[in-house]
Enzyme design. Structure first.
Site, PDB file in Angstrom:
ATOM      1  N   ARG A 270       9.978   6.401   0.883  1.00 52.63           N
ATOM      2  CA  ARG A 270      10.971   7.274   1.725  1.00 52.63           C
ATOM      3  C   ARG A 270      11.376   8.589   1.649  1.00 52.63           C
ATOM      4  O   ARG A 270      11.642   9.310   2.182  1.00 52.63           O
ATOM      5  CB  ARG A 270      12.139   6.354   1.907  1.00 52.63           C
TER       6      ARG A 270
ATOM      7  N   HIS B 131       4.779   2.477  -7.977  1.00 49.57           N
ATOM      8  CA  HIS B 131       3.737   1.113  -7.977  1.00 49.57           C
ATOM      9  C   HIS B 131       2.732   1.118  -9.016  1.00 49.57           C
ATOM     10  O   HIS B 131       2.342   0.117  -9.771  1.00 49.57           O
ATOM     11  CB  HIS B 131       2.931   1.142  -6.414  1.00 49.57           C
TER      12      HIS B 131
ATOM     13  N   GLY C 220       0.870  -1.150  -0.084  1.00 55.38           N
ATOM     14  CA  GLY C 220      -0.157  -0.003  -0.059  1.00 55.38           C
ATOM     15  C   GLY C 220       0.865   1.181  -0.028  1.00 55.38           C
ATOM     16  O   GLY C 220       2.027   1.356  -0.262  1.00 55.38           O
TER      17      GLY C 220
ATOM     18  N   HIS D 273       2.690   4.900  -4.591  1.00 55.39           N
ATOM     19  CA  HIS D 273       3.280   6.157  -5.340  1.00 55.39           C
ATOM     20  C   HIS D 273       3.274   5.759  -6.731  1.00 55.39           C
ATOM     21  O   HIS D 273       3.082   4.583  -7.395  1.00 55.39           O
ATOM     22  CB  HIS D 273       4.610   6.419  -4.817  1.00 55.39           C
TER      23      HIS D 273
ATOM     24  N   MET E  83      12.230   6.161  -7.252  1.00 55.33           N
ATOM     25  CA  MET E  83      11.109   6.413  -6.575  1.00 55.33           C
ATOM     26  C   MET E  83      11.075   5.409  -5.354  1.00 55.33           C
ATOM     27  O   MET E  83      11.255   4.344  -5.476  1.00 55.33           O
ATOM     28  CB  MET E  83       9.960   6.390  -7.723  1.00 55.33           C
TER      29      MET E  83
END
Ligand code: PAF
Length: 283
Positions: free
Chosen positions: A189, A39, A33, A36, A186
């Site tokens: 964090r 994903h 989940g 960003h 990407m």
């Protein structure tokens, strides 16, 4: 088909059985989940190959160490579902903790040495947790293929290994690293970094590009290449190197002299945040 949210592993298996018997190709994108752009890129890749794309959202306690706060891991199911609906994913598999790890659960997959080095040495047990949840997801979602980002290169190597060695009947798809405009891989964090920290992080990709150009010019000695990468990275203030490593991509054996397909990994720490990146080069 509007986005369908499935919570129960048994219902997911039944759905996948009926999709498979209708001849549909199922693609899985496993996630924890807090989605960003990286994903969503994995979902896009899956959509190109599949009739039905299932995105699993499950924050997996088995891959968190005792000093890594599982409870504080960001959770944003509603926002995630909106993003997934917008890109055209079909199913979100979002099981409860007790559905995945019922009382007394005690069966784990140990990926061996591949999971003990690099990130595994810093996070003991992490890849055992990743391997176990992925094996469970493969058995529940029954996908024809599953997509993993190259950004977590060692994770991808571990999953490929367990799929191969435990005869999982699916393809593991490697998705290219998604980068910011400045070239930073990407990551969730980035939320902990200021704009100037993110700018400093651009040196990570520059160091990988430097390694690639040295290799192109004929360099084969890992130590000599690492020395030049280190001096470039350390020329940026406040950037600390955790490690630079050269590993055979196939089984992550550490290399001193480079040949074949090589993964170069760089992990740095900026403002207390660990940032991972890698490049896979065929020599
Ligand atoms: O990369 C991740 O988000 C996780 O390690 C994964 C593959 C979803 C397993 O929990």
């Amino acid at each position: 088909m509007p986005l369908l949210i499935v919570k129960s592993p048994r219902k997911m298996q039944t759905l996948s059985d009926s999709l498979r018997s209708d001849g549909k190709i199922i693609g899985l994108v496993p996630t924890m989940g807090s989605l960003h752009g990286g994903h969503l890129k994995l979902v896009e890749i899956a959509l190109r190959k599949a009739d039905i794309v299932v995105v699993s959202i499950f924050v997996n306690p088995a891959q968190f160490g005792p000093n890594e706060d599982f409870r504080k891991y960001p959770r944003s199911l509603k926002k995630d579902c909106l993003k997934l609906g917008a890109v055209g994913a079909n199913v979100v598999f979002n099981p409860s903790m007790s559905a995945i790890y019922p009382e007394g659960f005690d069966t784990y997959i140990d990926p061996g040495r591949t999971g003990e080095i690099l990130e595994g040495a810093r996070r003991p047990g992490h890849f055992r947790g990743v391997a176990t949840i992925c094996a469970k997801l493969f058995n529940i979602v029954k996908p024809h293929f599953a997509v993993f980002g190259q950004k977590d290169g060692q994770q991808l190597a571990v999953i490929r290994k367990i799929a191969r060695e435990l005869d999982f009947d699916l393809e593991i798809v490697k998705a290219p690293i998604v980068r910011t405009e400045g070239g930073v891989a990407m990551s969730s964090r980035h939320a902990y970094l200021s704009a100037s920290d993110l700018k400093k992080a651009e040196v990570i990709k520059q160091s990988l590009d430097l390694a690639a150009s040295l290799i192109k010019k004929g360099a084969r000695n890992a130590g000599a290449i690492e020395k030049q990468m280190r001096s470039l990275i350390l020329s940026v203030p406040d950037v600390k190197i955790d490690y630079i490593s050269f590993n055979r991509w196939d089984d992550l054996k550490e290399l001193i002299r480079l040949s074949g397909e090589v993964m170069i990994s760089v992990v740095v720490v900026i403002a207390g945040v660990r940032l991972l990146d890698n490049k896979i080069i065929k020599i």
